[in-house]
Design a protein around this motif. Structure first.
Motif, PDB file in Angstrom:
ATOM      1  N   PHE A 161       4.940   5.163   8.141  1.00  0.00           N
ATOM      2  CA  PHE A 161       4.691   6.180   7.563  1.00  0.00           C
ATOM      3  C   PHE A 161       3.177   6.569   8.359  1.00  0.00           C
ATOM      4  N   SER A 162       3.237   8.174   8.640  1.00  0.00           N
ATOM      5  CA  SER A 162       2.124   8.239   9.181  1.00  0.00           C
ATOM      6  C   SER A 162       1.196   9.284   8.226  1.00  0.00           C
ATOM      7  N   GLY A 163      -0.064   9.219   7.926  1.00  0.00           N
ATOM      8  CA  GLY A 163      -1.099   9.459   7.482  1.00  0.00           C
ATOM      9  C   GLY A 163      -2.525   9.205   7.614  1.00  0.00           C
ATOM     10  N   GLY A 164      -3.435   8.973   6.339  1.00  0.00           N
ATOM     11  CA  GLY A 164      -5.262   8.600   7.860  1.00  0.00           C
ATOM     12  C   GLY A 164      -4.585   7.422   7.630  1.00  0.00           C
ATOM     13  N   ASN A 165      -3.369   6.345   7.783  1.00  0.00           N
ATOM     14  CA  ASN A 165      -3.212   5.217   8.119  1.00  0.00           C
ATOM     15  C   ASN A 165      -1.707   5.228   9.411  1.00  0.00           C
ATOM     16  N   LEU A 166      -1.656   5.226  10.028  1.00  0.00           N
ATOM     17  CA  LEU A 166      -0.077   4.581  10.931  1.00  0.00           C
ATOM     18  C   LEU A 166       0.146   3.426  10.508  1.00  0.00           C
ATOM     19  N   VAL A 167       1.290   4.163   9.551  1.00  0.00           N
ATOM     20  CA  VAL A 167       2.287   2.359   9.019  1.00  0.00           C
ATOM     21  C   VAL A 167       3.265   2.011   9.618  1.00  0.00           C
ATOM     22  N   GLY A 225      11.905  -1.465  11.397  1.00  0.00           N
ATOM     23  CA  GLY A 225      12.353  -1.508  12.004  1.00  0.00           C
ATOM     24  C   GLY A 225      12.371  -1.942  14.145  1.00  0.00           C
ATOM     25  N   THR A 226      13.745  -1.504  14.640  1.00  0.00           N
ATOM     26  CA  THR A 226      13.129  -1.969  16.111  1.00  0.00           C
ATOM     27  C   THR A 226      12.412  -2.019  16.809  1.00  0.00           C
ATOM     28  N   ARG A 227      11.889  -2.791  18.347  1.00  0.00           N
ATOM     29  CA  ARG A 227      10.732  -2.465  18.783  1.00  0.00           C
ATOM     30  C   ARG A 227      11.157  -0.919  19.252  1.00  0.00           C
ATOM     31  N   HIS A 228      12.575  -0.459  19.636  1.00  0.00           N
ATOM     32  CA  HIS A 228      13.002   0.950  19.818  1.00  0.00           C
ATOM     33  C   HIS A 228      13.075   1.835  18.844  1.00  0.00           C
ATOM     34  N   ASP A 229      12.555   1.377  16.952  1.00  0.00           N
ATOM     35  CA  ASP A 229      12.516   2.364  16.687  1.00  0.00           C
ATOM     36  C   ASP A 229      10.815   2.778  16.589  1.00  0.00           C
ATOM     37  N   VAL A 230      10.022   1.761  16.710  1.00  0.00           N
ATOM     38  CA  VAL A 230       8.271   2.383  16.212  1.00  0.00           C
ATOM     39  C   VAL A 230       8.250   2.243  17.763  1.00  0.00           C
ATOM     40  N   GLU A 231       8.712   2.239  18.825  1.00  0.00           N
ATOM     41  CA  GLU A 231       8.626   3.268  20.030  1.00  0.00           C
ATOM     42  C   GLU A 231       9.274   4.717  19.881  1.00  0.00           C
ATOM     43  N   ALA A 232      10.113   4.810  19.641  1.00  0.00           N
ATOM     44  CA  ALA A 232      10.439   6.324  18.650  1.00  0.00           C
ATOM     45  C   ALA A 232       8.945   6.892  17.986  1.00  0.00           C
ATOM     46  N   PHE A 233       8.373   6.100  16.819  1.00  0.00           N
ATOM     47  CA  PHE A 233       7.645   7.022  15.852  1.00  0.00           C
ATOM     48  C   PHE A 233       5.912   6.976  16.224  1.00  0.00           C
ATOM     49  N   ALA A 234       6.070   6.061  17.584  1.00  0.00           N
ATOM     50  CA  ALA A 234       5.244   6.078  18.159  1.00  0.00           C
ATOM     51  C   ALA A 234       5.171   7.672  19.159  1.00  0.00           C
ATOM     52  N   MET A 246       1.300  -0.671  -0.042  1.00  0.00           N
ATOM     53  CA  MET A 246      -0.180   0.053  -0.271  1.00  0.00           C
ATOM     54  C   MET A 246       0.606   1.240  -0.008  1.00  0.00           C
ATOM     55  N   ILE A 247       2.085   0.818   0.967  1.00  0.00           N
ATOM     56  CA  ILE A 247       2.914   2.219   1.154  1.00  0.00           C
ATOM     57  C   ILE A 247       3.806   2.328  -0.437  1.00  0.00           C
ATOM     58  N   ALA A 248       4.304   1.612  -1.448  1.00  0.00           N
ATOM     59  CA  ALA A 248       5.012   1.398  -1.755  1.00  0.00           C
ATOM     60  C   ALA A 248       4.357   2.531  -2.960  1.00  0.00           C
ATOM     61  N   ALA A 249       2.959   1.647  -3.360  1.00  0.00           N
ATOM     62  CA  ALA A 249       2.690   2.474  -4.181  1.00  0.00           C
ATOM     63  C   ALA A 249       2.314   3.391  -4.333  1.00  0.00           C
ATOM     64  N   LEU A 291      -4.109   2.126  13.344  1.00  0.00           N
ATOM     65  CA  LEU A 291      -2.655   1.290  13.017  1.00  0.00           C
ATOM     66  C   LEU A 291      -2.953  -0.220  12.087  1.00  0.00           C
ATOM     67  N   VAL A 292      -1.855   0.157  11.247  1.00  0.00           N
ATOM     68  CA  VAL A 292      -1.661  -1.394  10.184  1.00  0.00           C
ATOM     69  C   VAL A 292      -0.462  -1.675  10.152  1.00  0.00           C
ATOM     70  N   GLY A 293       0.068  -2.696  10.533  1.00  0.00           N
ATOM     71  CA  GLY A 293       1.565  -3.315  10.023  1.00  0.00           C
ATOM     72  C   GLY A 293       1.656  -4.118  10.585  1.00  0.00           C
ATOM     73  N   ARG A 294       2.831  -5.227  10.590  1.00  0.00           N
ATOM     74  CA  ARG A 294       3.001  -6.289  10.709  1.00  0.00           C
ATOM     75  C   ARG A 294       2.833  -6.225  12.307  1.00  0.00           C
ATOM     76  N   SER A 295       2.364  -7.055  12.952  1.00  0.00           N
ATOM     77  CA  SER A 295       1.885  -7.938  14.313  1.00  0.00           C
ATOM     78  C   SER A 295       3.047  -6.937  15.444  1.00  0.00           C
ATOM     79  N   GLU A 296       4.166  -7.703  14.414  1.00  0.00           N
ATOM     80  CA  GLU A 296       5.829  -7.437  15.887  1.00  0.00           C
ATOM     81  C   GLU A 296       5.519  -5.863  15.686  1.00  0.00           C
ATOM     82  N   LEU A 297       5.559  -5.243  14.596  1.00  0.00           N
ATOM     83  CA  LEU A 297       5.617  -3.494  14.654  1.00  0.00           C
ATOM     84  C   LEU A 297       4.656  -3.244  14.950  1.00  0.00           C
ATOM     85  N   ALA A 298       3.612  -3.262  14.849  1.00  0.00           N
ATOM     86  CA  ALA A 298       2.467  -2.034  14.998  1.00  0.00           C
ATOM     87  C   ALA A 298       1.725  -2.510  16.857  1.00  0.00           C
TER      88      ALA A 298
END
Length: 215
Positions: A62-68, A72-81, A31-34, A94-101
């Motif tokens: 990606f941050s927009g209508g969905n947060l995707v 990254g690592t757990r620390h990365d996604v926590e920084a994005f949050a 979705m985001i690559a497109a 919030l959409v994405g692979r469960s280990e990230l989302a």
């Protein structure tokens, strides 16, 4: 050191690097690559921002209508949050692979409140060859003459899938145009009998490697 560990918005000159990074997980990132391939990284064209922490090959969100969260690592996604919490909430999901989302949501939930639904185990399905069943000969490409019944079915499916009515904010004009644009682009198929949609499917997004089928 602090600058290296922080998050930042990727600019238009970094499009090719982002495309390469998204190519590492082409199905989940479709979705985001497109969007990036077709529109670039400009905020208005992309419909949001692409964030990184340490470079696109290391961590992406990606941050927009969905947060995707995309990589990254757990620390990365926590920084994005944490970055998402610094401003007004822009996303509906919030959409994405469960280990990230899921780790990202753990940071967001105390401030944003409980989710409508958390899907921690939702299969991501992919087909890389011919289907194992014969196609239904009654399924055909949808035309604008089919807009009314197709739109009715699309609204019903959206409510069942997402839990909210896509017509709430503007009486449905925006969602109607979105569905109509999909039909005009030749990306909608359905089986319709006596003015009623019995089956529908459409290509929601397509990158240079993957098409996302929804319906």
């Amino acid at each position: 050191m602090l600058k290296l560990l922080g998050t930042r918005v990727l600019g238009t000159r970094e499009r090719d690097a982002v495309v390469r990074a998204l190519g590492a997980d082409p199905v989940a990132a479709c979705m985001i690559a497109a969007r990036v391939q077709q529109r670039g990284l400009g905020r208005s064209a992309l419909g949001g921002e692409m964030w990184t922490r340490g470079g696109p090959e290391r961590a992406l969100c990606f941050s927009g209508g969905n947060l995707v969260p995309l990589a990254g690592t757990r620390h990365d996604v926590e920084a994005f949050a944490d970055r998402a919490l610094r401003g007004p909430r822009l996303c509906t999901s919030l959409v994405g692979r469960s280990e990230l989302a899921i780790p990202m949501w753990a940071v967001l939930e105390p401030r944003w409140g409980p989710a409508r639904e958390v899907r921690s185990d939702q299969p991501l399905l992919a087909l890389d060859g011919a289907p194992a069943v014969m196609p239904d000969p009654e399924v055909r490409r949808v035309t604008m003459d089919d807009l009314a019944p197709y739109l009715e079915a699309a609204v019903a499916m959206f409510i069942e899938e997402v839990g909210i009515d896509p017509r709430l904010h503007d009486g449905g004009q925006g969602y109607r145009e979105r569905v109509a644009a999909t039909i005009r682009a030749g990306r909608a198929w359905a089986r319709i009998a006596d003015g009623r949609v019995l089956f529908k499917a459409e290509v929601g997004s397509y990158s240079d490697r993957v098409g996302q089928i929804q319906g």
